[in-house]
Structures are given as C-alpha cells and as structure tokens.
Scaffold this motif. Structure first.
Motif, PDB file in Angstrom:
ATOM      1  N   SER A   1      -3.196  11.155   4.518  1.00 12.55           N
ATOM      2  CA  SER A   1      -1.876  11.775   4.537  1.00 12.55           C
ATOM      3  C   SER A   1      -0.926  11.006   5.443  1.00 12.55           C
ATOM      4  N   PHE A   2       0.343  11.104   5.100  1.00 13.20           N
ATOM      5  CA  PHE A   2       1.402  10.588   5.970  1.00 13.20           C
ATOM      6  C   PHE A   2       2.082  11.815   6.559  1.00 13.20           C
ATOM      7  N   GLY A   3       1.819  12.106   7.816  1.00  9.51           N
ATOM      8  CA  GLY A   3       2.351  13.336   8.404  1.00  9.51           C
ATOM      9  C   GLY A   3       1.827  14.530   7.640  1.00  9.51           C
ATOM     10  N   ASP A   4       2.747  15.349   7.134  1.00 13.16           N
ATOM     11  CA  ASP A   4       2.342  16.547   6.389  1.00 13.16           C
ATOM     12  C   ASP A   4       2.078  16.252   4.920  1.00 13.16           C
ATOM     13  N   ASN A   5       2.460  15.056   4.503  1.00 13.09           N
ATOM     14  CA  ASN A   5       2.357  14.700   3.092  1.00 13.09           C
ATOM     15  C   ASN A   5       0.949  14.197   2.772  1.00 13.09           C
ATOM     16  N   VAL A   6       0.162  15.071   2.146  1.00 12.47           N
ATOM     17  CA  VAL A   6      -1.204  14.663   1.776  1.00 12.47           C
ATOM     18  C   VAL A   6      -1.134  13.861   0.481  1.00 12.47           C
ATOM     19  N   VAL A   7      -1.417  12.582   0.579  1.00  9.38           N
ATOM     20  CA  VAL A   7      -1.249  11.698  -0.581  1.00  9.38           C
ATOM     21  C   VAL A   7      -2.537  11.598  -1.385  1.00  9.38           C
ATOM     22  N   LEU A   8      -3.676  11.463  -0.681  1.00  8.39           N
ATOM     23  CA  LEU A   8      -4.957  11.425  -1.368  1.00  8.39           C
ATOM     24  C   LEU A   8      -5.784  12.584  -0.817  1.00  8.39           C
TER      25      LEU A   8
ATOM     26  N   GLY B   1      -1.356   6.257 -13.060  1.00 10.56           N
ATOM     27  CA  GLY B   1      -0.846   7.553 -12.624  1.00 10.56           C
ATOM     28  C   GLY B   1       0.630   7.434 -12.317  1.00 10.56           C
ATOM     29  N   PRO B   2       1.296   8.605 -12.255  1.00  8.28           N
ATOM     30  CA  PRO B   2       2.745   8.569 -12.045  1.00  8.28           C
ATOM     31  C   PRO B   2       3.123   7.927 -10.716  1.00  8.28           C
ATOM     32  N   SER B   3       4.344   7.445 -10.643  1.00  9.14           N
ATOM     33  CA  SER B   3       4.837   6.802  -9.440  1.00  9.14           C
ATOM     34  C   SER B   3       4.712   7.748  -8.245  1.00  9.14           C
ATOM     35  N   GLY B   4       4.215   7.230  -7.149  1.00  6.57           N
ATOM     36  CA  GLY B   4       4.099   8.040  -5.940  1.00  6.57           C
ATOM     37  C   GLY B   4       2.817   8.847  -5.850  1.00  6.57           C
ATOM     38  N   CYS B   5       1.895   8.670  -6.803  1.00  7.80           N
ATOM     39  CA  CYS B   5       0.674   9.480  -6.779  1.00  7.80           C
ATOM     40  C   CYS B   5      -0.370   8.910  -5.820  1.00  7.80           C
ATOM     41  N   GLY B   6      -0.087   7.738  -5.240  1.00  3.49           N
ATOM     42  CA  GLY B   6      -0.990   7.234  -4.208  1.00  3.49           C
ATOM     43  C   GLY B   6      -1.887   6.076  -4.624  1.00  3.49           C
ATOM     44  N   LYS B   7      -1.529   5.396  -5.708  1.00  2.90           N
ATOM     45  CA  LYS B   7      -2.357   4.275  -6.171  1.00  2.90           C
ATOM     46  C   LYS B   7      -2.365   3.144  -5.138  1.00  2.90           C
ATOM     47  N   SER B   8      -1.159   2.749  -4.703  1.00  2.15           N
ATOM     48  CA  SER B   8      -1.087   1.668  -3.709  1.00  2.15           C
ATOM     49  C   SER B   8      -1.778   2.087  -2.419  1.00  2.15           C
ATOM     50  N   THR B   9      -1.540   3.325  -2.035  1.00  6.35           N
ATOM     51  CA  THR B   9      -2.140   3.823  -0.801  1.00  6.35           C
ATOM     52  C   THR B   9      -3.656   3.730  -0.870  1.00  6.35           C
ATOM     53  N   LEU B  10      -4.225   4.078  -2.011  1.00  5.21           N
ATOM     54  CA  LEU B  10      -5.683   4.002  -2.165  1.00  5.21           C
ATOM     55  C   LEU B  10      -6.168   2.565  -1.954  1.00  5.21           C
TER      56      LEU B  10
ATOM     57  N   ASP C   1      -2.423  -4.910  -6.951  1.00  2.74           N
ATOM     58  CA  ASP C   1      -1.486  -3.790  -6.967  1.00  2.74           C
ATOM     59  C   ASP C   1      -0.199  -4.151  -7.714  1.00  2.74           C
ATOM     60  N   GLU C   2      -0.122  -3.742  -8.945  1.00  3.24           N
ATOM     61  CA  GLU C   2       1.082  -3.977  -9.763  1.00  3.24           C
ATOM     62  C   GLU C   2       1.610  -5.397  -9.604  1.00  3.24           C
ATOM     63  N   ILE C   3       0.731  -6.345  -9.825  1.00  4.66           N
ATOM     64  CA  ILE C   3       1.119  -7.714  -9.513  1.00  4.66           C
ATOM     65  C   ILE C   3       2.157  -8.271 -10.483  1.00  4.66           C
TER      66      ILE C   3
ATOM     67  N   THR D   1      -1.747  -0.828 -12.472  1.00  5.95           N
ATOM     68  CA  THR D   1      -0.751  -1.443 -13.363  1.00  5.95           C
ATOM     69  C   THR D   1      -0.007  -0.372 -14.148  1.00  5.95           C
ATOM     70  N   HIS D   2       1.183  -0.735 -14.562  1.00  5.35           N
ATOM     71  CA  HIS D   2       1.950   0.128 -15.462  1.00  5.35           C
ATOM     72  C   HIS D   2       1.962  -0.449 -16.877  1.00  5.35           C
ATOM     73  N   GLU D   3       1.214  -1.548 -17.077  1.00  4.28           N
ATOM     74  CA  GLU D   3       1.156  -2.171 -18.400  1.00  4.28           C
ATOM     75  C   GLU D   3      -0.020  -1.562 -19.151  1.00  4.28           C
TER      76      GLU D   3
HETATM   77  N1  LIG Z   1       4.135   4.085   5.048  1.00  4.86           N
HETATM   78  C1  LIG Z   1       4.368   5.286   4.501  1.00  4.86           C
HETATM   79  N2  LIG Z   1       4.892   6.288   5.244  1.00  4.86           N
HETATM   80  C2  LIG Z   1       5.104   7.511   4.711  1.00  4.86           C
HETATM   81  N3  LIG Z   1       4.855   7.841   3.440  1.00  4.86           N
HETATM   82  C3  LIG Z   1       4.343   6.884   2.645  1.00  4.86           C
HETATM   83  C4  LIG Z   1       4.074   5.557   3.125  1.00  4.86           C
HETATM   84  N4  LIG Z   1       3.575   4.822   2.113  1.00  4.86           N
HETATM   85  C5  LIG Z   1       3.540   5.646   1.056  1.00  4.86           C
HETATM   86  N5  LIG Z   1       3.980   6.873   1.354  1.00  4.86           N
HETATM   87  C6  LIG Z   1       4.047   8.027   0.448  1.00  4.86           C
HETATM   88  O1  LIG Z   1       2.799   8.166  -0.161  1.00  4.86           O
HETATM   89  C7  LIG Z   1       2.924   8.525  -1.523  1.00  4.86           C
HETATM   90  C8  LIG Z   1       2.170   7.561  -2.390  1.00  4.86           C
HETATM   91  O2  LIG Z   1       2.746   6.271  -2.310  1.00  4.86           O
HETATM   92  P1  LIG Z   1       2.130   5.053  -3.083  1.00  4.86           P
HETATM   93  O3  LIG Z   1       2.970   3.884  -2.765  1.00  4.86           O
HETATM   94  O4  LIG Z   1       0.692   4.959  -2.800  1.00  4.86           O
HETATM   95  O5  LIG Z   1       2.349   5.484  -4.611  1.00  4.86           O
HETATM   96  P2  LIG Z   1       2.054   4.662  -5.919  1.00  4.86           P
HETATM   97  O6  LIG Z   1       1.171   5.501  -6.740  1.00  4.86           O
HETATM   98  O7  LIG Z   1       1.599   3.299  -5.589  1.00  4.86           O
HETATM   99  O8  LIG Z   1       3.487   4.624  -6.599  1.00  4.86           O
HETATM  100  P3  LIG Z   1       4.170   3.462  -7.455  1.00  4.86           P
HETATM  101  O9  LIG Z   1       3.613   3.583  -8.835  1.00  4.86           O
HETATM  102  O10 LIG Z   1       5.612   3.826  -7.425  1.00  4.86           O
HETATM  103  O11 LIG Z   1       3.860   2.180  -6.791  1.00  4.86           O
HETATM  104  C9  LIG Z   1       4.411   8.579  -1.805  1.00  4.86           C
HETATM  105  O12 LIG Z   1       4.813   9.920  -1.755  1.00  4.86           O
HETATM  106  C10 LIG Z   1       5.031   7.817  -0.674  1.00  4.86           C
HETATM  107  O13 LIG Z   1       6.284   8.343  -0.356  1.00  4.86           O
END
Ligand SMILES: Nc1ncnc2c1ncn2[C@@H]1O[C@H](COP(=O)(O)OP(=O)(O)OP(=O)(O)O)[C@@H](O)[C@H]1O
Ligand SMILES: [Mg+2]
Lengths: 217, 259
Positions: B26-33, B50-59, B177-179, B209-211
């Motif tokens: 999580s980032f603060g209160d935002n639980v991403v995974l 998965g949809p944008s912002g679902c946490g793929k890059s974060t994973l 990651d979405e290269i 990827t989004h392709e």
């Molecule tokens: N450094 C950070 N600080 C705070 N929140 C973050 C940070 N990095 C990512 N997030 C949040 O984590 C969530 C997931 O982000 P992430 O980049 O992993 O999504 P994604 O699935 O890769 O999206 P996309 O398809 O747009 O690349 C988002 O809500 C984003 O706002």
C-alpha cells in the motif's frame, strides 16, 4: 605609462585573488550545501531556501557593508577589507553553487536511479558511474557562468577601500586629469581588455563543454 | 507435449523462479496489492493485464525490491526479496527489468550501456563482455549502433538496447513493464518481435502490456489483475475467448470497438 600599466596589473591581481579564493571556497561549501539541499527533510529544505533567498535578495554591496562595517562594529573582530570581501563572496557563491548542485541532481530522472539499481549496481557504483557524471555535465557550464559573475562582481570591493583594478584605473585617470583629459577612455579600455582576457576563455570553455555534450544528451 | 515430456514434468514439478505469497502493498491508505499469491516457473511467460492503476507496475517493482511491501513475501529461487536488504544487490543481478520510460544512460554509448553492469557488478573481463554485448546487439539488429549515444536512437531502438542491457546479466527472469507504451505504432513491432524471440528461446518472463494481440501470442499464462487481487488467470486461448469473470469480460471489451 609603463608604471601605470603595472599598477593596473597589480589591481587586477587583487581582483583575481579575491575571486579565486572566494570561488574555491564557494565550490567546496556549495557542493556540501547542495548535498544538504537535496535532503527530503522539510525543515532542512526551508532553512536552505531562506538562506538562498536572503542572499539573493540583498545586493552584494549591502552585504559588503554589513560584514566590513557592521560585524566589525558589533563583535570588535576586525576583518580586513579583503577578508570581508572573501567572506561576502563566499556566502553568496556557496548559496548559488548549492542551488546549482541541487538542481543538477534533481534534474536526473528517477528512472536513472532505478534502472541502475535494477542492474545490480550498489549505491556507490550508481553514484560514481551514472549519477555524478550526469550531474557534472549539467553543472559545469553553470559553474563557469557563476565564476564569471563572481569575478565581475568583485569590482564592488573598492567601496570598502580595497584598491582593485577599477579603483587603480580611477586613480590613474584622476592623477592625469589635466595632462591627459582623454586618459579615461584608454584606461577603461585597458580594464575592459583585462576582464575580457579572464572571462572570455571561461565562457569559451563553457560553450565547448555544452557543444560536446549535445551529442550525448 | 510428448508422453515422455509429460512423464518427465510429472516426475520433477516445474521449478519455481518466483514465488509470491500473500503480497500486500500500500501507499499510505491506498492498498494497491491486497494479497497476491502466484508463482512463475522456469521458462514460463506470464503476462499481467488489468485496468490502468490496478498495480501491475507496482507488482513488478516489488519483485526486485524497488518498493517496500507491507505484508506477505516474495522469493527468487527460494531466496527472500527484502526491500533495503544487503542480499538485494545479488538478487537484482538475476532479475532483468525494462521500464516503459527510455532509461538508457544518456552519457554512455550503446555498447558502454550494455557493458557497464557485467563489468562493474559481475567483474567480468572487458573482452568477454564486449564480445557478448556485440552478439546481443547483433541479435536485436543493432550491431551498427554500438558506438552511438542513446540520443541518436529511435524509441524502439532504445528499448531493444535496454533489453540487451538486462540480458547480458544472464537473468533468471525478465520483467518487462509496458516497454512499448511510449513508442510509435510502427516501432512497437520491432520491439515485440525481440520479446517473442526471447520467449521462443525459453526466457522466463513476466510482462505487463496493453497490446492484447501480443499478450495472446507470447503468453503461456495470462493473469488478470483488478482491485488489488488476481481476478482470473488462464491460458491465453481460453482467457481471451471465454473469460470466466464478468470483470475480465468487461476489461477485454475496452479493446474492441463496434459502431
Ligand atoms: N510512488 C507512489 N506513491 C503513491 N501512490 C503510488 C505510487 N506509485 C503508484 N501508486 C499508486 O498505486 C496504484 C497502482 O499504480 P501502478 O503504477 O502500479 O498501476 P498500473 O497497473 O501499472 O497502471 P498503468 O496501466 O497505468 O501503468 C495507483 O493507484 C497509483 O496511483
Ligand atoms: Mg504501469
């Protein structure tokens, strides 16, 4: 005539001496300050910012008066003119240099750090091979620019009684006012040339660096 | 698969390169995974969608310790990946990562970009490294760019170099990651072909990827991520034709157009 030229040269030496010492101090202290300024700590950031703004807002002339007359009066410590000048220019130069260093580091994109680490580089390896070289490229032309500005600003020190090149020039002009009414033109032309000889190579170097970098930007 | 191969793989269950269990980020209160369990086997190509912002890059970032995690565990070959730990430097050498942004080092030539970490990190000899770097460049069709600077390359060329820069470390797994996300359409192809080639040669990969056409072609397994969890996974032919969940179906619909 030859004598006057020598006097000008010795005035120039005072200018150069004050500039060089101040620049050297500024580079060292400014680099340290710059490292501190990249800190994430809010308090540290604000303090650095306030320092920089105060130094920038007040004209160097005022600083010279403050250090030369004010501090001497208050503390009884008697700084000579040159020492006062070096202190003032270092306070100023270090602030500007710090800001340049901060800017140079912050201009490096986050992914440069992350891809270095992903490749298994340790932090020291990352700074040495990736971050410093890029920061330095960014920094060099700006530092040379700052040095040039500092050299030119030393002309102010005649105010606190230091006989630098411009002051010598005025003395020569005054001494020859009746004999050679046109001396001013020649003396100032000579001074112009002297500044030019010092500052022009610097700006040439800076331009060469920028040009060389353009390929690998 | 022949019968023999089937027997073999039954006898030795596939070796896991990556194991993730109960991962919470999580980032603060935002639980991403929110509790991710998955593993990647040797030679497997897993595509995360998965949809944008679902946490793929974060994973992916958690996998090589670029982000601290709040729960669960990650391991590479059984070695725990711990943010900020000393062992991370060793582990990262075994994980190749290519990002969306062009992240070549601008002050180094293409060749030096590729040679940097084998020489500095693995202490390999310069001759040996240079030879392998040139072979890799040859393989992605960029041998003639060895002496160029990144600024002199197109986006697609940069990404191919970035792939070489990771490959030369001989990683156990590549994370991509979405290269191609920042590339012009005509360059997407040249980069994805390189990735397909890697897949054919048995490189273990985790790809975001989004392709979708590419995902279908390259993946052994698709993982659909949404709302912080794995919603659905399966082989591409099944997943794209008959998604099991309504969410996956809705997501896939966003890639098709009808009037
Ligand atoms: N450094 C950070 N600080 C705070 N929140 C973050 C940070 N990095 C990512 N997030 C949040 O984590 C969530 C997931 O982000 P992430 O980049 O992993 O999504 P994604 O699935 O890769 O999206 P996309 O398809 O747009 O690349 C988002 O809500 C984003 O706002
Ligand atoms: Mg992303």
């Amino acid at each position: 005539m030859g004598n006057n030229f020598l006097r000008l040269l010795s005035g120039l030496w005072v200018t150069v001496r004050i500039s060089l010492i101040s620049i050297a101090f500024s580079l060292v202290l400014g680099t340290l300050l710059g490292a501190v300024m990249t800190s994430k700590n809010k308090v540290v950031k604000v303090i650095c910012r306030v320092y920089l703004e105060i130094v920038r807002i007040m004209p160097q002339l005022v600083w010279l008066f403050i250090v030369f007359f004010g501090v001497t009066r208050l503390t009884g410590a008697n700084f000579g003119g040159e020492t006062s000048a070096v202190i003032v220019f270092t306070i100023w130069g270090a602030a500007e240099m710090g800001d340049l260093v901060r800017g140079a580091f912050q201009a490096i994109p986050k992914h440069q750090f992350e891809s270095s680490l992903s490749l298994g580089l340790t932090k020291p390896q990352m700074y040495l091979n990736i971050i410093f070289p890029q920061a330095l490229r960014n920094l060099l032309p700006n530092v040379i620019n700052l040095a040039t500005r500092m050299i030119k600003t030393t002309a102010l020190v005649s105010i606190i009684g230091i006989t630098e090149v411009l002051k010598v020039g005025k003395q020569i002009i005054d001494a020859n006012r009746f004999e050679f009414p046109n001396a001013a033109i020649w003396v100032y032309a000579a001074i112009f040339f002297m500044y030019f000889l010092i500052c022009f190579p610097l700006s040439m170097i800076s331009r060469a660096i920028v040009k060389k970098q353009q390929r690998s930007e | 698969m022949t019968e023999q191969e089937q027997n073999a793989s039954a006898a030795n269950p596939p070796e896991h390169i990556i194991d993730i269990s109960g991962l919470v980020k999580s980032f603060g209160d935002n639980v991403v995974l929110d509790g991710i369990d998955m593993s990647v086997s040797r030679g497997e190509v897993v595509v995360l969608i998965g949809p944008s912002g679902c946490g793929k890059s974060t994973l992916l970032r958690c996998l090589n310790g670029l982000e601290p995690i709040q729960g669960g565990s990650i391991s590479l070959h059984g070695e725990p990946v711990v943010y900020g730990s000393k062992s991370l430097y060793k582990i990262r050498q075994k994980i190749g990562m290519v990002f969306q942004s062009y992240d070549l080092f601008p002050h180094l030539t293409v060749l030096k970009n590729i040679m940097l970490s084998p020489i500095k990190v693995q202490k390999r000899s310069k001759e040996d490294t240079e030879k392998e770097a040139m072979e890799l460049l040859e393989r992605v069709g960029l041998a003639d760019k060895a002496k160029s600077y990144p600024s002199e390359l197109s986006g697609g060329q940069k990404q191919r170099v970035a792939i070489c820069r990771s490959l030369i470390m001989n990683p156990e797994i590549m994370l991509l990651d979405e290269i191609t996300a920042a590339l012009d359409p005509e360059m997407v192809h040249e980069v994805l072909n390189v990735v397909l080639d890697l897949a054919k040669n048995g490189t273990t990969m985790m790809i975001v990827t989004h392709e979708m056409a590419f995902a279908e072609a390259v993946a052994d397994r698709i993982i659909f991520l949404d709302g912080g969890s794995i919603i659905e996974q399966g082989v591409p032919s099944e997943f794209f034709k008959r998604p099991q969940t309504e969410r996956a179906e809705r997501f896939l619909k966003t890639f098709t157009y009808s009037k």
